[in-house]
Design a protein around this motif. Structure first.
Motif, mmCIF file in Angstrom:
data_model
loop_
_atom_site.group_PDB
_atom_site.id
_atom_site.type_symbol
_atom_site.label_atom_id
_atom_site.label_comp_id
_atom_site.label_asym_id
_atom_site.label_seq_id
_atom_site.Cartn_x
_atom_site.Cartn_y
_atom_site.Cartn_z
ATOM 1 N N THR A 17 -0.977 -8.758 -4.883
ATOM 2 C CA THR A 17 -0.577 -8.755 -3.471
ATOM 3 C C THR A 17 -1.143 -9.975 -2.757
ATOM 4 O OG1 THR A 17 -0.457 -6.328 -3.432
ATOM 5 C CG2 THR A 17 -0.625 -7.453 -1.317
ATOM 6 N N VAL B 175 -3.829 -5.195 -6.333
ATOM 7 C CA VAL B 175 -4.530 -5.850 -5.216
ATOM 8 C C VAL B 175 -4.525 -7.366 -5.400
ATOM 9 C CG1 VAL B 175 -6.757 -6.131 -4.059
ATOM 10 C CG2 VAL B 175 -5.979 -3.845 -4.736
ATOM 11 N N GLY C 170 3.234 -3.423 -5.405
ATOM 12 C CA GLY C 170 2.417 -2.256 -5.069
ATOM 13 C C GLY C 170 2.738 -1.054 -5.932
ATOM 14 N N VAL D 121 0.839 -1.211 0.000
ATOM 15 C CA VAL D 121 0.000 0.000 0.000
ATOM 16 C C VAL D 121 0.869 1.254 0.000
ATOM 17 C CG1 VAL D 121 -1.684 1.330 1.328
ATOM 18 C CG2 VAL D 121 -1.948 -1.140 1.117
#
Length: 432
Positions: free
Chosen positions: A189, A186, A152, A109
């Motif tokens: 990850t 997303v 990210g 993030v």
């Protein structure tokens, strides 16, 4: 440059790469020695090596690292990283896998909002302390974080330096990256978290006694200098805000980092010599040598030959061009730094976009960005964040070898590129 210079540059680069991989000599010596040979053989020259924006040392990266290393050096004296380490362990109930998941998600993030190099500079000290407290091996946690930082970083325009180059060439803005690549970040990850559970399973050894000791600690007591902490966090907050507002302010991250470091050194009681002693000078020297070697490949036309061959192989087919660009960018970015690669490939991609047409042309830019950003995970020198983390690990007497990193990074790069290919095919071709 002559063809002889091209072959000489390729030979020097290959030789230096072998030395870095085998660790027969220190990687800094290999990089600087290779750079010196490139200059001696006139594969590049001083003007190109030190002043060219396309084939020289990327001073933006060097000074970004320098500025952030200085800020981190000041913050380390406050006890902030000890505070965060204890806080993270207590929130994860001292369970090693939960700790890794927390650090991976935080890193991913943060890397979308900051650049991935800045993120690992901030997260790595916390990780070292967490592992020390729980008597865990450091390498798996640092490797997982750097992989997460590169994943990210694909999500936003400022997450990875190649994204800024692509945005400038293609006329893309912050929201374009957010809409098209943030969902993929997303997904990837989550994929990384699952892979970490299996790749690093031997590292997740739970020591009940150590866990109880950490759970009994008060994170507030870790803070040693509250005034310096307030000063450091205030400057760091300004720096982070300037990073996020890059599309509006148009200040290069390197300028922001240096301004922040200068301000913090000026207002804090920490001596300048002490701050400079915390800088990872060998890492900066390694980057300088690597940039000069890759720049010589650009100057002699080696990179352009590879890129042009890639463009010719697509034949104008949109799906074929996209997948080939994605895969080739991943492979090449694992070997050479992705910043000069993208700078070289951007004009060729623009020609491909024109050939393919407006319907699918924009997808090529996403393929280039994803391939270059994720391909950096494949090897220890594939991305700037990788090199920084290896330098931090070595400085803290927990060195991570080239092959140790690559043993985990290459499978993650392969899987994430495969998932990205599926994502691109479904979103822009099958379901379009």
């Amino acid at each position: 440059m002559s063809n002889w210079h091209a072959w000489a540059a390729l030979a020097v680069f290959a030789g230096a790469y072998v030395l870095i991989i085998t660790e027969w000599v220190h990687r800094v010596a290999a990089a600087l020695g290779g750079a010196a040979l490139m200059l001696a053989l006139r594969a590049t020259d001083a003007d190109a090596a030190f002043f060219s924006t396309s084939s020289g040392i990327d001073w933006n990266v060097i000074f970004l690292l320098l500025g952030m290393m200085m800020i981190v050096g000041v913050l380390r004296r406050t006890g902030l990283f000890e505070f965060l380490a204890i806080w993270a362990v207590k929130r994860a109930r001292a369970k090693p896998f939960r700790v890794m998941v927390m650090l991976v998600v935080i890193t991913a993030v943060a890397s979308a909002l900051l650049d991935n190099v800045t993120t690992v500079l901030l997260v790595a000290p916390v990780t070292l302390l967490v592992c020390e407290r729980l008597n865990l091996p450091v390498a798996p946690f640092l490797i997982a974080e750097v992989l997460a930082s590169n994943i990210g970083g694909i999500a936003t325009l400022v997450g990875d330096p190649p994204n800024i180059i692509i945005a400038s060439r293609a006329g893309l803005n912050f929201n374009d990256f957010l809409v098209h690549l943030a969902p993929l970040a997303v997904i990837l990850t989550a994929v990384l978290v699952v892979m970490c559970r299996f790749m690093f399973r031997r590292a997740f050894v739970y020591d009940e006694k150590l866990a109880a000791e950490v759970m009994a600690l008060s994170e507030r007591e870790a803070i040693r200098d509250r005034r310096l902490l307030v000063q450091g966090l205030a400057v760091l907050g300004l720096v982070v805000a300037a990073f996020v507002l890059h599309p509006v302010l148009h200040y290069e991250p390197s300028v922001v980092a240096l301004l922040g470091a200068g301000l913090l050194v000026a207002i804090s009681p920490v001596k300048t010599n002490d701050v400079l002693a915390d800088v990872e000078w060998p890492t900066l020297a390694f980057f300088a040598g690597l940039f000069i070697m890759v720049g010589a490949l650009i100057e002699t036309g080696v990179i352009k030959e590879v890129s042009s061959a890639l463009a010719d192989a697509t034949g104008g087919n949109a799906l074929g061009a996209t997948m080939l660009l994605l895969g080739a960018s991943a492979v090449l970015s694992g070997i050479v730094d992705n910043i000069p690669y993208v700078a070289t490939m951007a004009p060729i991609t623009a020609d491909l976009v024109h050939t393919v047409g407006d319907t699918h042309g924009h997808v090529l830019w996403w393929a280039l960005a994803v391939g270059a950003d994720l391909g950096g995970n494949a090897t220890a020198i594939g991305a700037s964040a990788n090199v920084v983390v290896l330098g931090i690990a070595e400085r803290n007497r927990t060195p991570i070898s080239f092959w140790t990193f690559t043993r985990y990074g290459a499978p993650v790069a392969a899987v994430t590129i495969a998932v990205s290919g599926l994502y691109i095919w479904l979103r822009y071709f099958a379901l379009a």
